[in-house]
Motif scaffolding. Structure first.
Motif, PDB file in Angstrom:
ATOM      1  N   UNK A  94       0.785  -1.205   0.060  1.00  0.00           N
ATOM      2  CA  UNK A  94       0.022   0.023   0.012  1.00  0.00           C
ATOM      3  C   UNK A  94       0.829   1.180  -0.030  1.00  0.00           C
ATOM      4  N   UNK A  95       0.514   2.412  -0.757  1.00  0.00           N
ATOM      5  CA  UNK A  95       1.185   3.563  -0.833  1.00  0.00           C
ATOM      6  C   UNK A  95       0.841   4.309   0.361  1.00  0.00           C
ATOM      7  N   UNK A  96       1.567   5.319   0.793  1.00  0.00           N
ATOM      8  CA  UNK A  96       1.289   6.336   2.023  1.00  0.00           C
ATOM      9  C   UNK A  96      -0.083   6.681   1.887  1.00  0.00           C
ATOM     10  N   UNK A  97      -0.552   7.156   0.635  1.00  0.00           N
ATOM     11  CA  UNK A  97      -1.825   7.829   0.383  1.00  0.00           C
ATOM     12  C   UNK A  97      -2.792   6.684   0.642  1.00  0.00           C
ATOM     13  N   UNK A  98      -2.696   5.319   0.413  1.00  0.00           N
ATOM     14  CA  UNK A  98      -3.764   4.440   0.418  1.00  0.00           C
ATOM     15  C   UNK A  98      -3.730   4.188   2.108  1.00  0.00           C
ATOM     16  N   UNK A  99      -2.633   4.180   2.597  1.00  0.00           N
ATOM     17  CA  UNK A  99      -2.746   3.966   4.125  1.00  0.00           C
ATOM     18  C   UNK A  99      -3.574   5.078   4.972  1.00  0.00           C
ATOM     19  N   UNK A 100      -3.246   6.393   4.487  1.00  0.00           N
ATOM     20  CA  UNK A 100      -3.915   7.617   5.063  1.00  0.00           C
ATOM     21  C   UNK A 100      -5.358   7.723   4.663  1.00  0.00           C
ATOM     22  N   UNK A 101      -5.730   7.331   3.612  1.00  0.00           N
ATOM     23  CA  UNK A 101      -7.191   7.663   3.262  1.00  0.00           C
ATOM     24  C   UNK A 101      -8.082   6.265   3.722  1.00  0.00           C
ATOM     25  N   UNK A 102      -8.789   6.586   4.551  1.00  0.00           N
ATOM     26  CA  UNK A 102      -9.511   5.790   5.409  1.00  0.00           C
ATOM     27  C   UNK A 102      -9.513   6.189   6.998  1.00  0.00           C
ATOM     28  N   UNK A 103     -10.200   5.134   7.426  1.00  0.00           N
ATOM     29  CA  UNK A 103     -10.518   5.391   8.945  1.00  0.00           C
ATOM     30  C   UNK A 103      -9.360   5.353  10.001  1.00  0.00           C
ATOM     31  N   UNK A 104      -9.518   6.066  11.033  1.00  0.00           N
ATOM     32  CA  UNK A 104      -8.837   6.144  12.023  1.00  0.00           C
ATOM     33  C   UNK A 104      -9.398   6.339  13.381  1.00  0.00           C
ATOM     34  N   UNK A 105      -9.067   5.618  14.329  1.00  0.00           N
ATOM     35  CA  UNK A 105      -9.799   6.005  15.749  1.00  0.00           C
ATOM     36  C   UNK A 105      -9.293   7.326  16.264  1.00  0.00           C
ATOM     37  N   UNK A 106      -8.194   7.666  15.952  1.00  0.00           N
ATOM     38  CA  UNK A 106      -7.466   9.029  16.407  1.00  0.00           C
ATOM     39  C   UNK A 106      -6.036   9.176  16.017  1.00  0.00           C
ATOM     40  N   UNK A 107      -5.167   9.982  16.469  1.00  0.00           N
ATOM     41  CA  UNK A 107      -3.942  10.075  15.994  1.00  0.00           C
ATOM     42  C   UNK A 107      -2.964  10.634  17.249  1.00  0.00           C
ATOM     43  N   UNK A 108      -1.875  10.442  17.122  1.00  0.00           N
ATOM     44  CA  UNK A 108      -0.923  11.043  17.957  1.00  0.00           C
ATOM     45  C   UNK A 108      -0.052  11.989  17.353  1.00  0.00           C
ATOM     46  N   UNK A 109       0.102  13.222  18.051  1.00  0.00           N
ATOM     47  CA  UNK A 109       0.629  14.181  17.378  1.00  0.00           C
ATOM     48  C   UNK A 109       2.029  14.457  18.135  1.00  0.00           C
ATOM     49  N   UNK A 110       3.304  14.435  17.288  1.00  0.00           N
ATOM     50  CA  UNK A 110       4.347  14.838  17.880  1.00  0.00           C
ATOM     51  C   UNK A 110       4.838  16.203  17.648  1.00  0.00           C
ATOM     52  N   UNK A 111       5.252  17.032  18.601  1.00  0.00           N
ATOM     53  CA  UNK A 111       5.863  18.339  18.627  1.00  0.00           C
ATOM     54  C   UNK A 111       7.199  18.576  18.516  1.00  0.00           C
ATOM     55  N   UNK A 112       7.619  19.657  17.713  1.00  0.00           N
ATOM     56  CA  UNK A 112       8.901  19.948  17.593  1.00  0.00           C
ATOM     57  C   UNK A 112       9.529  20.484  18.978  1.00  0.00           C
ATOM     58  N   UNK A 113       8.647  21.215  19.548  1.00  0.00           N
ATOM     59  CA  UNK A 113       8.953  22.043  20.977  1.00  0.00           C
ATOM     60  C   UNK A 113       8.028  21.583  22.003  1.00  0.00           C
ATOM     61  N   UNK A 114       8.165  20.565  22.639  1.00  0.00           N
ATOM     62  CA  UNK A 114       7.184  20.124  23.674  1.00  0.00           C
ATOM     63  C   UNK A 114       6.952  21.397  24.782  1.00  0.00           C
ATOM     64  N   UNK A 115       7.875  22.286  24.804  1.00  0.00           N
ATOM     65  CA  UNK A 115       7.795  23.147  25.897  1.00  0.00           C
ATOM     66  C   UNK A 115       6.509  23.925  25.555  1.00  0.00           C
ATOM     67  N   UNK A 116       6.040  24.106  24.243  1.00  0.00           N
ATOM     68  CA  UNK A 116       4.719  24.975  23.895  1.00  0.00           C
ATOM     69  C   UNK A 116       3.537  24.234  23.818  1.00  0.00           C
ATOM     70  N   UNK A 117       3.642  23.104  24.702  1.00  0.00           N
ATOM     71  CA  UNK A 117       2.465  22.147  24.381  1.00  0.00           C
ATOM     72  C   UNK A 117       1.170  22.804  24.739  1.00  0.00           C
ATOM     73  N   UNK A 118       0.844  23.682  25.738  1.00  0.00           N
ATOM     74  CA  UNK A 118      -0.462  24.173  26.016  1.00  0.00           C
ATOM     75  C   UNK A 118      -1.043  25.305  25.007  1.00  0.00           C
ATOM     76  N   UNK A 119      -0.146  26.015  24.373  1.00  0.00           N
ATOM     77  CA  UNK A 119      -0.295  27.072  23.302  1.00  0.00           C
ATOM     78  C   UNK A 119      -0.678  26.152  22.005  1.00  0.00           C
ATOM     79  N   UNK A 120       0.284  25.144  21.618  1.00  0.00           N
ATOM     80  CA  UNK A 120      -0.024  24.358  20.392  1.00  0.00           C
ATOM     81  C   UNK A 120      -1.442  23.676  20.540  1.00  0.00           C
TER      82      UNK A 120
END
Length: 692
Positions: free
Chosen positions: A490-516
């Motif tokens: 499967x291509x990345x596009x095929x993997x992404x196009x479809x259902x997901x229960x949620x998603x994890x977000x990875x931040x570049x600067x975790x110190x700005x978590x609340x603002x982000x």
């Protein structure tokens, strides 16, 4: 300036002049010590636990469908929250990635499934069936080896059933089962096996195999995700056995923790637990009832080993055990029972013999990398869905190898996860269309269904009458092009196009978590994504709140200590003030003002608090420095997760140190206000007239 120096000299002189001052100081010392040590430990746990949660599953933040009744609870493996799926992950990924502080958005979903294994007899019969199947016939000596193994297993089962029939209540053992075992063990049954192997195998599978009670039913919790993206963004994940699932392929990675505890030979797992307790935890079999119970189980539960051995390997095992035990006993179960009767003096030697000499003859794991695992799960609508998934290997999170909290989660590709969830994947849709075409099915518009079916021009009913069903055609499945899911990429596009229960977000600067978090929620609202954004602590559910609870307990206990200290200090200073009425009166008589007397009492108490508070802080700091080097061992799996490893190496919290001094000053000032005010009301005449 002179009167300030005078106040300091008087205060320092009076610190140890009264026993009550020492009592007050010790209370302040204990409270400060507890505050510094407790605060530093909790802050250190907060940091390590956040590493465990963020680095394993949660990321810095989680997004999920806002219409969901519940919120994510990532580590509650057996009571899944009621979440509505995100219909198309590809539509939400782009807007979320547009935020400058977002490094990655990884689709995720957690579910539970059931894996049912055949027992030892089922597995042996499966090997024998494959060896005699047309087109896959193996060398005759290999077939004979498989037959001998099954025949020996039948003999073992028959012996056990006959023993049980003698000691059990009448009627407890089914006479038909005894008759079936007698037939399966007879020379005539095996003499005729080669003439009709499949009918013999059918008899063994239907009448004998179920008599072996060692089949397993394993419940697995798994995270469905884009495995390639997951590995790139969760750097604590590492492959232990086998290999990573190739990019774009379907597959599964089993947690090493689950693999060892659920898939390993039970005898071997119990030996591992004893070995770990003796070598790492410095425990003794003689003093630990749990270890003695593991020894007892190994002594009495030898059947799983006996049934795995064919006649040749049985003789080898007997020879090995006789040499190790110095025994002439020939009965394998008795030899195994004696071998596993371990104590503190012989365990290490027998543990080595087991792995070096016996394990090569056994199936140590029921499932190995490269095998196909059939997983069954309930969809949200309530029906059972099954998926065959290839096991590529096992993995663990660095520092969390023995944590059951995070170790209970396995990893599955997103496409297989969608299948188990009940989502219509492209493969299912393609197969459905092929079936419709082969069956000659015609699509009928719902709005015109009645006219199409029963109208004057309709031919559907007539066609159904004129075409008889061909039972052998199987709807043309033999002509359909089957999709090989194990080689599908499967291509990345095929993997992404479809259902997901949620998603994890990875931040570049975790110190700005609340603002982000606020800005990501704004992005969702402006783009009508229908998402809710929460931080890692909320996504972890009750586990994420444990540090908050620990802090609340710490602050409550500290508050109680200082409230008690406030009362005691107040009473002690009152008593000390009453004992100094003559001194205070004399000071007033020689010209000291009320403000001076007030300042003197307050200064003495504050200096007392600062001196003993400093000592308490110094002792607390010393303890924290020592613990930072020695570490605090994790006594159980839960603490292993909280400590983000086998030991917690706490660091001194400057915040706790500063807060401790601040609290000491406040408490001592408040507790000395009343005695100081009382001292200002002492008149010189009253003081000089007092006998005390």
């Amino acid at each position: 300036m002179g009167w300030i120096l005078l106040l300091l000299r008087i205060s320092i002189r009076n610190i140890f002049s009264n026993f009550l001052n020492v009592v007050i100081g010790l209370i302040i010392l204990a409270g400060t010590f507890f505050f510094v040590v407790g605060g530093s430990l909790v802050n250190s746990m907060d940091k390590t636990m956040s590493k465990s949660i963020i680095g394993s599953v949660a990321g810095n933040a989680q997004v999920y469908e806002a219409s969901s009744e519940d919120s994510p609870d990532l580590f509650n493996n057996w009571q899944l929250p009621d979440l509505d799926p995100i219909p198309d992950f590809s539509k939400v990924k782009g807007p979320l990635m547009s935020h400058p502080n977002v490094a990655a958005v990884v689709p995720e979903g957690i579910n539970t499934a059931m894996v049912v294994y055949g027992n030892t007899m089922d597995q042996a019969l499966e090997k024998l069936r494959k060896s005699v199947s047309p087109g896959t016939r193996q060398p005759k000596d290999m077939v004979e080896s498989y037959k001998a193994h099954v025949r020996q297993m039948v003999s073992v089962i028959q012996t056990d059933m006959e023993k049980l029939n003698k000691i059990a209540a009448k009627g407890s053992v089914d006479p038909q089962s005894l008759a079936d075992l007698a037939r399966a063990a007879s020379p005539s049954f095996w003499a005729s096996f080669d003439q009709d192997p499949f009918s013999h195998l059918e008899f063994l599978e239907n009448k004998i195999a179920f008599l072996v009670p060692d089949s397993d039913q394993i419940f697995l919790s798994y995270v469905g995700t884009d495995l390639d993206a997951y590995r790139k963004n969760f750097d604590r994940m590492e492959i232990v056995d086998g290999q990573m699932v190739p990019p774009g392929h379907r597959g599964m990675l089993l947690s090493k923790y689950v693999y060892e505890n659920q898939f390993k030979l039970k005898t071997a797992r119990r030996l591992d637990q004893i070995h770990e307790a003796l070598t790492i935890k410095n425990q003794k079999i003689a003093k630990n009832p749990d270890l003695r119970d593991l020894v007892r189980q190994n002594k009495t539960q030898t059947r799983e080993i006996v049934l795995q051995l064919d006649p040749i390997t049985t003789q080898k095992a007997v020879s090995i055990l006789q040499g190790n035990l110095g025994s002439k006993e020939k009965d394998l179960p008795k030899l195994l029972s004696a071998f596993f009767d371990t104590d503190d003096s012989n365990f290490e030697n027998r543990y080595k013999v087991f792995y070096d000499q016996l394990v090569p003859m056994l199936e140590l794991y029921r499932m190995k990398p490269g095998d196909i695992l059939t997983i069954k799960s309930y969809t949200k609508s309530g029906y059972v869905e099954a998926v065959n998934v290839k096991i590529y290997g096992t993995f663990q999170f660095k520092g969390l190898e023995k944590s059951g909290t995070v170790g209970g989660l396995n990893l599955m590709d997103l496409m297989s996860f969608r299948d188990l969830y009940g989502y219509v994947t492209p493969e299912k849709l393609a197969e459905t269309k092929q079936i419709e075409k082969a069956a000659g099915a015609t699509f009928i518009n719902r709005d015109q269904a009645e006219a199409d079916l029963f109208g004057a021009s309709s031919t559907e009913v007539e066609q159904a009458k004129q075409k008889p069903i061909n039972a052998t055609a199987d709807l043309g499945r033999d002509k359909m092009k089957r999709i090989d899911l194990f080689t599908q990429v499967y291509s990345p596009e095929e993997m992404e196009k479809g259902m997901a229960m949620g998603a994890a977000i990875i931040l570049k600067d975790p110190a700005k978590l609340k603002q982000t978090l606020r800005e990501l929620q704004d992005i969702s609202d402006k783009n009508n994504l229908g998402l809710k954004v929460i931080d890692w602590q909320k996504a972890a559910g009750n586990v994420g709140q444990m540090v908050f609870i620990a802090k609340a307990i710490l602050y409550f206990a500290t508050c109680i200590i200082f409230v008690v200290a406030l009362v005691i200090i107040n009473n002690a200073v009152v008593m000390a003030t009453l004992q100094r009425i003559r001194e205070i009166g004399t000071l007033r008589a020689i010209g000291a003002r009320k403000a001076f007397v007030l300042a003197m009492v307050l200064t003495e108490t504050v200096i007392l608090g600062l001196v003993f508070g400093t000592v308490g802080s110094a002792l607390g700091s010393a303890v924290m420095i020592w613990l930072g080097g020695a570490g605090v061992p994790a006594s159980n799996d839960f603490l292993y997760f909280f400590f983000s490893g086998p030991r917690l190496f706490p660091s001194l919290s400057m915040g706790s140190l500063i807060a401790a001094f601040f609290v000491v000053v406040i408490v001592t000032c408040i507790s000395s206000l009343y005695p100081a005010t009382m001292a200002t009301k002492v008149s010189p005449i009253q003081a000089m007239a007092s006998d005390d």
